[in-house]
Enzyme design. Structure first.
Site, short mmCIF file in Angstrom:
data_model
loop_
_atom_site.label_atom_id
_atom_site.label_comp_id
_atom_site.label_asym_id
_atom_site.label_seq_id
_atom_site.Cartn_x
_atom_site.Cartn_y
_atom_site.Cartn_z
N GLU A 91 0.81 -1.20 0.00
CA GLU A 91 0.00 0.00 0.00
C GLU A 91 0.85 1.27 0.00
O GLU A 91 1.93 1.31 0.58
CB GLU A 91 -0.94 -0.02 1.20
CG GLU A 91 -1.90 -1.19 1.08
CD GLU A 91 -3.00 -1.22 2.12
OE1 GLU A 91 -4.13 -1.54 1.75
OE2 GLU A 91 -2.74 -0.94 3.30
N CYS A 126 3.30 8.39 1.50
CA CYS A 126 3.82 7.39 2.43
C CYS A 126 4.06 6.09 1.65
O CYS A 126 3.13 5.52 1.09
CB CYS A 126 2.80 7.20 3.55
SG CYS A 126 3.30 5.97 4.75
N CYS A 133 6.52 -7.37 6.91
CA CYS A 133 7.60 -6.86 7.74
C CYS A 133 8.03 -7.98 8.67
O CYS A 133 7.19 -8.74 9.17
CB CYS A 133 7.15 -5.66 8.56
SG CYS A 133 8.51 -4.84 9.44
N CYS A 137 6.54 -5.90 15.48
CA CYS A 137 6.17 -4.98 16.57
C CYS A 137 4.75 -5.35 16.98
O CYS A 137 3.89 -5.57 16.14
CB CYS A 137 6.24 -3.53 16.10
SG CYS A 137 7.93 -3.04 15.64
N CYS A 140 1.47 -3.47 15.55
CA CYS A 140 1.40 -3.03 14.15
C CYS A 140 0.72 -4.07 13.27
O CYS A 140 1.04 -5.27 13.33
CB CYS A 140 2.82 -2.77 13.64
SG CYS A 140 2.89 -2.30 11.91
N GLY A 186 6.71 -2.28 6.08
CA GLY A 186 8.10 -2.74 6.06
C GLY A 186 9.06 -1.87 6.83
O GLY A 186 8.74 -0.77 7.25
N SER A 218 11.84 6.24 8.17
CA SER A 218 11.43 5.89 9.53
C SER A 218 11.93 4.49 9.84
O SER A 218 11.74 3.56 9.05
CB SER A 218 9.90 5.94 9.63
OG SER A 218 9.49 5.57 10.93
N CYS A 360 -1.60 5.22 10.05
CA CYS A 360 -0.36 4.56 10.46
C CYS A 360 -0.66 3.21 11.08
O CYS A 360 -1.52 3.10 11.94
CB CYS A 360 0.36 5.35 11.55
SG CYS A 360 0.71 7.01 11.11
N1 SAH Z 1 9.25 0.09 10.11
C1 SAH Z 1 9.36 1.51 10.18
C2 SAH Z 1 8.34 2.27 9.34
C3 SAH Z 1 6.91 1.82 9.35
S1 SAH Z 1 5.65 2.32 10.39
C4 SAH Z 1 9.28 1.96 11.62
O1 SAH Z 1 9.04 1.14 12.48
O2 SAH Z 1 9.51 3.14 11.89
C5 SAH Z 1 5.44 4.01 10.60
C6 SAH Z 1 5.04 4.33 12.06
O3 SAH Z 1 3.71 3.89 12.39
C7 SAH Z 1 5.97 3.69 13.05
O4 SAH Z 1 6.34 4.60 14.03
C8 SAH Z 1 5.11 2.60 13.61
O5 SAH Z 1 5.57 2.17 14.85
C9 SAH Z 1 3.75 3.27 13.66
N2 SAH Z 1 2.64 2.34 13.84
C10 SAH Z 1 2.63 1.01 13.61
N3 SAH Z 1 1.44 0.49 13.94
C11 SAH Z 1 0.67 1.50 14.39
C12 SAH Z 1 -0.68 1.59 14.82
N4 SAH Z 1 -1.47 0.53 14.83
N5 SAH Z 1 -1.15 2.79 15.18
C13 SAH Z 1 -0.35 3.89 15.10
N6 SAH Z 1 0.92 3.86 14.68
C14 SAH Z 1 1.43 2.68 14.32
#
Ligand code: SAH
Length: 392
Positions: A91, A126, A133, A137, A140, A186, A218, A360
């Site tokens: 996406e 974005c 990924c 985390c 996510c 990713g 990021s 996000c």
């Molecule tokens: N892998 C990279 C970039 C991807 S995510 C990173 O971790 O930075 C972009 C941002 O969205 C990151 O800060 C991530 O932690 C955040 N994010 C992930 N899941 C989320 C969620 N469910 N709600 C809000 N932010 C989230």
């Protein structure tokens, strides 16, 4: 395999042209046709000889991922689902802010100032860097889907290519995309070489000509790759911190067990020396009852004291099956006040793209998981709940 010219960086394209016996300026000509004019047909490149065009057409292609769906939310946020083959799709999200007709010197300046709607126009794209990924985390949606593969450079820059082309009509025609953030699906620094090639094209004046300050990578904290990026292609850096201590960050961002906070912050300090912006943007997702208390905020103010930084609080965006929930507004307000009182610049990310799952952490695309993550989580949902309890 036929070479896809879309994915060659400026130097690679020049080397390719030289190998063909062409002068280096051909590379710049090709970049302008492909990246600025959005042309993927050699026949249209009328300032090159017919013989050269035919030769290029027989040996190479110009290919961006095909679009599977295209949705626009009420707030103007637009999301494309792009096919990257073998059942995978990623996406890309476009987030317009402010007034496209805004001219310098008129109206209110832009900013995340809650009292004034931003007027100065900004169009952020974005971009995704991987199909899925591998980092897992815990909060996510992409992490839940598991991992298939790194995207090729052409698939990364192809997202910008496509968005530019499809937005290039109407009022935004002049310059719809002013900023790029590598915050899609990713971990960009886990796909280092392809991401750097794509970044070089974003920055090149014959391609997208964006300033380094307006291109942000990021990362969840891949320490050695932060150092490599500083040397190879320093652009703005955002770091997903999410917790004020290792015990909690180990739970939320498992990569922390490999690169703990102290090492991460040291890499951030080193990065700032070469960064185009004089600060690191720390991202901090606000999870109700997990990392959003006043004590967490105070701990955070001490933790990042020595790093030139700004802090961006991200309201958690839910998705089916998650055990987390969004912090109440008053918790976010209290948290940001504590940081503000200690002299930090704090912003709260606006949630955009409601209704099309474009916020996000909601980007999920379609991933043919190679890590059996989904199976493990179906069996281990209880495990996730235990993690959550432990994190509280
Ligand atoms: N892998 C990279 C970039 C991807 S995510 C990173 O971790 O930075 C972009 C941002 O969205 C990151 O800060 C991530 O932690 C955040 N994010 C992930 N899941 C989320 C969620 N469910 N709600 C809000 N932010 C989230």
């Amino acid at each position: 395999m036929t070479i896809n010219l879309l994915g060659l960086g400026p130097r690679q394209l020049e080397a390719y042209c030289t190998a063909l016996g062409e002068r280096p300026f051909r590379a710049r000509q090709l970049m302008r046709w492909m990246h600025q004019a959005g042309i993927d047909d050699f026949g249209a490149m009328t300032d090159m000889s017919k013989a050269l065009r035919e030769r290029l057409a027989s040996q190479t292609t110009i290919g961006a991922p095909a679009v599977l769906s295209d949705a626009t939310a009420a707030d103007g946020t637009r999301k494309w689902l792009l096919d990257v083959g073998t059942g995978n799709a990623v996406e890309t999200v476009f987030i317009p802010e402010g007034d496209p007709e805004w001219k310098a010197g008129t109206g209110t300046p832009a900013g995340d100032d809650a009292d004034h709607a931003p007027r100065r126009y900004r169009g952020t794209l974005c971009i995704s860097s991987q199909a899925g990924c591998a980092l897992e985390c815990s909060f996510c949606a992409t992490g839940r889907q598991g991992f298939n593969r790194n995207l090729e450079a052409a698939e990364i820059i192809g997202q910008l290519w496509w968005a530019n082309k499809s937005l290039g009509r109407g009022v935004l025609a002049a310059r719809p995309i002013t900023n790029v953030v590598m915050m899609g699906m990713g971990e960009p620094l886990a796909n280092f070489d392809n991401v750097v090639t794509a970044l070089e094209l974003m920055l090149d004046d014959c391609a997208y000509g964006l300033s380094r300050r307006r291109v942000t990578v990021s990362t969840a904290g891949m320490v050695p790759a932060i150092d490599r990026l500083r040397e190879a292609c320093p652009v703005a850096l955002a770091v997903s911190l999410h917790a004020p201590n290792d015990a909690l960050r180990d739970q939320l961002v498992p990569l922390n067990r490999k690169y703990p906070i102290r090492e991460l912050l040291a890499a951030c300090t080193r990065y700032v020396e070469k960064a185009p912006r004089e600060f690191i943007m720390f991202e901090y997702v606000m999870l109700a009852g997990v990392n959003d208390g006043a004590a967490h905020a105070r701990e955070l103010t001490h933790l990042v004291r020595d790093v030139p930084c700004k802090i961006n609080l991200i309201p958690f965006n839910g998705y089916p099956g998650t055990v987390y929930s969004r912090s109440p507004e008053r918790a976010v307000a209290r948290f940001s006040e504590i940081l503000f009182e200690q002299g930090y610049t704090v912003t709260v990310r606006k949630t955009r793209g409601a209704g099309i799952d474009a916020a996000c952490g909601q980007l999920a695309g379609r991933v043919q998981d190679k890590t059996r993550r989904a199976e493990r989580t179906a069996a281990g949902r209880e495990g996730t709940e235990q993690t959550l309890e432990a994190a509280r």
